[in-house]
Design a protein around this motif. Structure first.
Motif, PDB file in Angstrom:
ATOM      1  N   ALA A 209     -47.392 -57.805 -35.094  1.00 20.27           N
ATOM      2  CA  ALA A 209     -45.948 -57.946 -35.286  1.00 20.27           C
ATOM      3  C   ALA A 209     -45.208 -56.700 -35.732  1.00 20.27           C
ATOM      4  N   LYS A 210     -45.883 -55.721 -36.310  1.00 19.61           N
ATOM      5  CA  LYS A 210     -45.167 -54.589 -36.893  1.00 19.61           C
ATOM      6  C   LYS A 210     -44.368 -53.827 -35.839  1.00 19.61           C
ATOM      7  N   VAL A 211     -43.182 -53.353 -36.235  1.00 22.22           N
ATOM      8  CA  VAL A 211     -42.407 -52.489 -35.347  1.00 22.22           C
ATOM      9  C   VAL A 211     -43.104 -51.135 -35.254  1.00 22.22           C
ATOM     10  N   ILE A 212     -43.369 -50.691 -34.028  1.00 23.18           N
ATOM     11  CA  ILE A 212     -44.013 -49.406 -33.775  1.00 23.18           C
ATOM     12  C   ILE A 212     -42.982 -48.459 -33.171  1.00 23.18           C
ATOM     13  N   LEU A 213     -42.872 -47.274 -33.759  1.00 28.90           N
ATOM     14  CA  LEU A 213     -41.925 -46.270 -33.288  1.00 28.90           C
ATOM     15  C   LEU A 213     -42.655 -45.184 -32.502  1.00 28.90           C
ATOM     16  N   VAL A 214     -42.095 -44.842 -31.353  1.00 31.40           N
ATOM     17  CA  VAL A 214     -42.662 -43.825 -30.474  1.00 31.40           C
ATOM     18  C   VAL A 214     -41.753 -42.611 -30.486  1.00 31.40           C
ATOM     19  N   SER A 215     -42.326 -41.450 -30.731  1.00 30.85           N
ATOM     20  CA  SER A 215     -41.544 -40.212 -30.791  1.00 30.85           C
ATOM     21  C   SER A 215     -41.084 -39.789 -29.405  1.00 30.85           C
ATOM     22  N   GLY A 216     -39.908 -39.155 -29.368  1.00 30.82           N
ATOM     23  CA  GLY A 216     -39.550 -38.407 -28.179  1.00 30.82           C
ATOM     24  C   GLY A 216     -40.427 -37.176 -28.091  1.00 30.82           C
ATOM     25  N   ILE A 217     -40.513 -36.543 -26.912  1.00 25.96           N
ATOM     26  CA  ILE A 217     -41.310 -35.326 -26.765  1.00 25.96           C
ATOM     27  C   ILE A 217     -40.413 -34.113 -27.002  1.00 25.96           C
ATOM     28  N   LYS A 218     -41.011 -32.930 -26.898  1.00 26.35           N
ATOM     29  CA  LYS A 218     -40.294 -31.694 -27.197  1.00 26.35           C
ATOM     30  C   LYS A 218     -39.690 -31.751 -28.608  1.00 26.35           C
ATOM     31  N   TRP A 219     -40.532 -32.124 -29.577  1.00 26.14           N
ATOM     32  CA  TRP A 219     -40.163 -32.214 -30.988  1.00 26.14           C
ATOM     33  C   TRP A 219     -39.171 -33.352 -31.244  1.00 26.14           C
ATOM     34  N   ALA A 220     -39.489 -34.511 -30.670  1.00 26.88           N
ATOM     35  CA  ALA A 220     -38.739 -35.754 -30.920  1.00 26.88           C
ATOM     36  C   ALA A 220     -37.282 -35.646 -30.484  1.00 26.88           C
ATOM     37  N   VAL A 221     -37.049 -34.964 -29.369  1.00 24.87           N
ATOM     38  CA  VAL A 221     -35.683 -34.774 -28.881  1.00 24.87           C
ATOM     39  C   VAL A 221     -35.459 -35.411 -27.509  1.00 24.87           C
ATOM     40  N   TYR A 222     -36.453 -35.347 -26.606  1.00 25.62           N
ATOM     41  CA  TYR A 222     -36.250 -35.788 -25.228  1.00 25.62           C
ATOM     42  C   TYR A 222     -36.945 -37.116 -24.943  1.00 25.62           C
ATOM     43  N   PHE A 223     -36.249 -37.959 -24.154  1.00 31.11           N
ATOM     44  CA  PHE A 223     -36.738 -39.291 -23.796  1.00 31.11           C
ATOM     45  C   PHE A 223     -36.495 -39.532 -22.303  1.00 31.11           C
ATOM     46  N   ASP A 224     -37.285 -40.422 -21.732  1.00 32.19           N
ATOM     47  CA  ASP A 224     -37.113 -40.783 -20.324  1.00 32.19           C
ATOM     48  C   ASP A 224     -36.911 -42.283 -20.238  1.00 32.19           C
ATOM     49  N   ARG A 227     -38.694 -44.538 -17.596  1.00 31.41           N
ATOM     50  CA  ARG A 227     -40.096 -44.917 -17.832  1.00 31.41           C
ATOM     51  C   ARG A 227     -40.286 -45.226 -19.316  1.00 31.41           C
ATOM     52  N   PRO A 228     -39.719 -46.338 -19.785  1.00 31.72           N
ATOM     53  CA  PRO A 228     -39.833 -46.671 -21.214  1.00 31.72           C
ATOM     54  C   PRO A 228     -41.281 -46.907 -21.611  1.00 31.72           C
ATOM     55  N   ILE A 229     -41.580 -46.593 -22.858  1.00 27.77           N
ATOM     56  CA  ILE A 229     -42.939 -46.737 -23.392  1.00 27.77           C
ATOM     57  C   ILE A 229     -43.078 -48.087 -24.080  1.00 27.77           C
ATOM     58  N   GLY A 230     -44.162 -48.781 -23.780  1.00 33.36           N
ATOM     59  CA  GLY A 230     -44.426 -50.068 -24.426  1.00 33.36           C
ATOM     60  C   GLY A 230     -43.451 -51.159 -24.038  1.00 33.36           C
ATOM     61  N   ALA A 231     -42.979 -51.139 -22.804  1.00 30.25           N
ATOM     62  CA  ALA A 231     -41.951 -52.095 -22.374  1.00 30.25           C
ATOM     63  C   ALA A 231     -42.430 -53.535 -22.437  1.00 30.25           C
ATOM     64  N   LYS A 232     -43.737 -53.754 -22.335  1.00 28.12           N
ATOM     65  CA  LYS A 232     -44.268 -55.117 -22.378  1.00 28.12           C
ATOM     66  C   LYS A 232     -44.418 -55.648 -23.801  1.00 28.12           C
ATOM     67  N   ASP A 233     -44.253 -54.783 -24.784  1.00 27.24           N
ATOM     68  CA  ASP A 233     -44.337 -55.175 -26.192  1.00 27.24           C
ATOM     69  C   ASP A 233     -42.932 -55.462 -26.700  1.00 27.24           C
ATOM     70  N   THR A 234     -42.791 -56.483 -27.527  1.00 29.10           N
ATOM     71  CA  THR A 234     -41.454 -56.888 -27.976  1.00 29.10           C
ATOM     72  C   THR A 234     -40.953 -56.141 -29.206  1.00 29.10           C
ATOM     73  N   ASN A 235     -41.810 -55.382 -29.875  1.00 35.08           N
ATOM     74  CA  ASN A 235     -41.411 -54.722 -31.125  1.00 35.08           C
ATOM     75  C   ASN A 235     -41.652 -53.219 -31.077  1.00 35.08           C
TER      76      ASN A 235
END
Length: 461
Positions: A209-224, A227-235
């Motif tokens: 159940a815990k909320v998991i945070l995923v960093s952006g790349i290039k020092w937590a600045v860029y996201f795509d 192609r979201p990460i963990g889209a099948k997970d609800t948290n």
């Protein structure tokens, strides 16, 4: 009739004693692009600080003490913080072992719980774990690790804190970097996506159940966002670090540039600004860090005002960097004194941005005509004066004649502190007596029962 009266008075008593009480701890979930409370679905907003355990100290095997952590968290709470980011340095995992380190973190979590604060556990490295490419500044020996050490740590954490509501977030990586200098963003995102989803699967074996945070790349600045990460997970959410240089990269002002990097991902998942801040111009030159000074921010206004307005307007939770033991000659060190926690100007600024939102309790100090102040505050108050203090925090009341009293504040309660005499804890005049509004509720109950009984008895005579 008498039974109905008793029931009504009991209802009043329960309302008085619970209506204003803060619900803590609560589950945190993801709903759309917001973090929400699990019990009512309302938006959950967090404001807080980072615990800065320096890599220099970890290299030298000098760690936080439990006593210092408790005092530091209490000082953070008095600033209005409702969350703290505990930054896990990889070298410390090797020095202590994953299980021992996690047990140490559990002590910090217990201190946060006492003060009604939440915790984010962050794997604090600047690294691109798919290829084991680690940043070569800031003590590379402290932030480097093997994939096996990384997995062992998250396995130990997810086993220890599954079901623990005080620990609200796991942050997979402080700042995901790049596979190599100047590498392709798209290719790096694909690698980071696969690695992060593997990490999520491993954590979910123990903690569903815990909320998991995923960093952006290039020092937590860029996201795509395509192609979201963990889209099948609800948290799942994302963590970003909007330092002054994050507003660069375009011909527009800083806010417009930052939105161009974040808006697309924020439309589909929530974001947490888990670290940011600024240095003075002098420090930027001294430490060769021009990207961290406020002048690196391309406007429209001054960085500190622009960034907090940006975050608050979009309900993006935030934690500023960084609360450090002892004083160092850096703008972003919060406290000048590690025992009294007297805030530097930098800390005062961020306190002013979180304190208005913190739940308060009303504290009235009856000091028998003496004046009084709060420890760490020079403001002098009069006997009988009422002040609003942060719920969950412990304050030391110091009377001019010497009497003292520690009070932990409860939200929505009126606490009357009777300070008598001249010694610690109240001295020879009977000490300090604390009475809360719940006693008033009990009085309502007893008086109601007494009057009801008289009326009922009179009707029978």
């Amino acid at each position: 009739m008498f039974r109905k009266l008793i029931l009504s008075v009991i209802v009043v008593f329960l309302f008085v004693t619970t209506a204003f009480a803060e619900v803590y701890p609560r589950d945190v979930n993801v709903q759309g692009n917001k973090f929400v409370w699990g019990d009512d679905g309302q938006v959950a907003m967090f404001r807080g600080f980072n615990m800065d355990e320096t890599r220099e100290d970890v290299v030298a095997r000098k760690y936080w003490s439990q006593d210092w952590v408790g005092k530091a968290l209490n000082a953070m709470r008095t600033c209005g913080a409702n969350i703290v980011r505990v930054n896990v340095i990889p070298l410390k995992i090797r020095q202590l072992g994953a299980d021992s380190y996690v047990n140490e973190i559990a002590g910090y979590v217990a201190e946060a719980e006492k003060r009604h604060m939440y915790v984010m556990i962050s794997f604090h490295s600047e690294a691109f774990m798919p290829t084991l490419n680690f940043a070569q500044n800031w003590y590379p020996e402290a932030i480097s690790c093997t994939k096996e050490e990384y997995w062992q740590f998250w396995e130990a954490v997810s086993k220890k804190f599954a079901g623990n509501k005080t620990v609200a977030f796991y942050e997979l990586m402080n700042e995901a970097t790049e596979s190599a200098a100047g590498s392709d963003v798209g290719s790096d995102w694909a690698l980071w996506k696969d690695f992060s989803e593997d990490a999520i699967r491993r954590i979910r074996v123990n903690d569903l159940a815990k909320v998991i945070l995923v960093s952006g790349i290039k020092w937590a600045v860029y996201f795509d966002a395509t192609r979201p990460i963990g889209a099948k997970d609800t948290n799942i959410g994302y963590n970003a670090h909007p330092y002054p240089n994050s507003g660069q990269g375009g011909s527009n002002d800083g806010i417009t540039n930052l939105r161009s990097k974040q808006d697309a991902i924020r439309n589909i998942a929530p974001m947490f600004a888990s670290e940011f801040g600024y240095w003075s111009e002098e420090e930027g030159q001294k430490f060769n860090a021009p990207t961290l000074v406020e002048s690196a921010w391309p406007g429209p206004g001054r960085y500190r005002e622009d960034i907090i307005t940006y975050l608050e307007a979009r309900t993006i939770p935030w934690m500023t960097w960084g609360w450090r033991e002892g004083y160092a000659d850096l703008t972003w060190v919060m406290n000048k004194d590690s025992n009294e926690f007297q805030l530097a100007e930098y800390g005062q600024y961020w306190k002013s941005k979180m304190l208005p939102f913190a739940p308060k309790g009303h504290v009235t100090v009856n000091a028998n005509g003496d004046t009084w102040r709060l420890k760490g505050d020079t403001t002098i108050h009069q006997s009988g004066e009422t002040v609003d203090l942060v719920e969950g925090a412990t304050y030391t009341i110091i009377c001019t004649k010497g009497a003292t009293k520690d009070v932990q504040v409860s939200e929505g309660q009126v606490i009357s502190v009777d300070v008598s005499g001249g010694g610690p804890g109240g001295g020879g005049g009977g000490g300090c007596n604390v009475a809360c509004s719940s006693w008033w509720g009990l009085s309502v109950l007893l008086v109601g029962l007494f009057l009801g009984y008289r009326r009922h008895a009179g009707g029978r005579s």
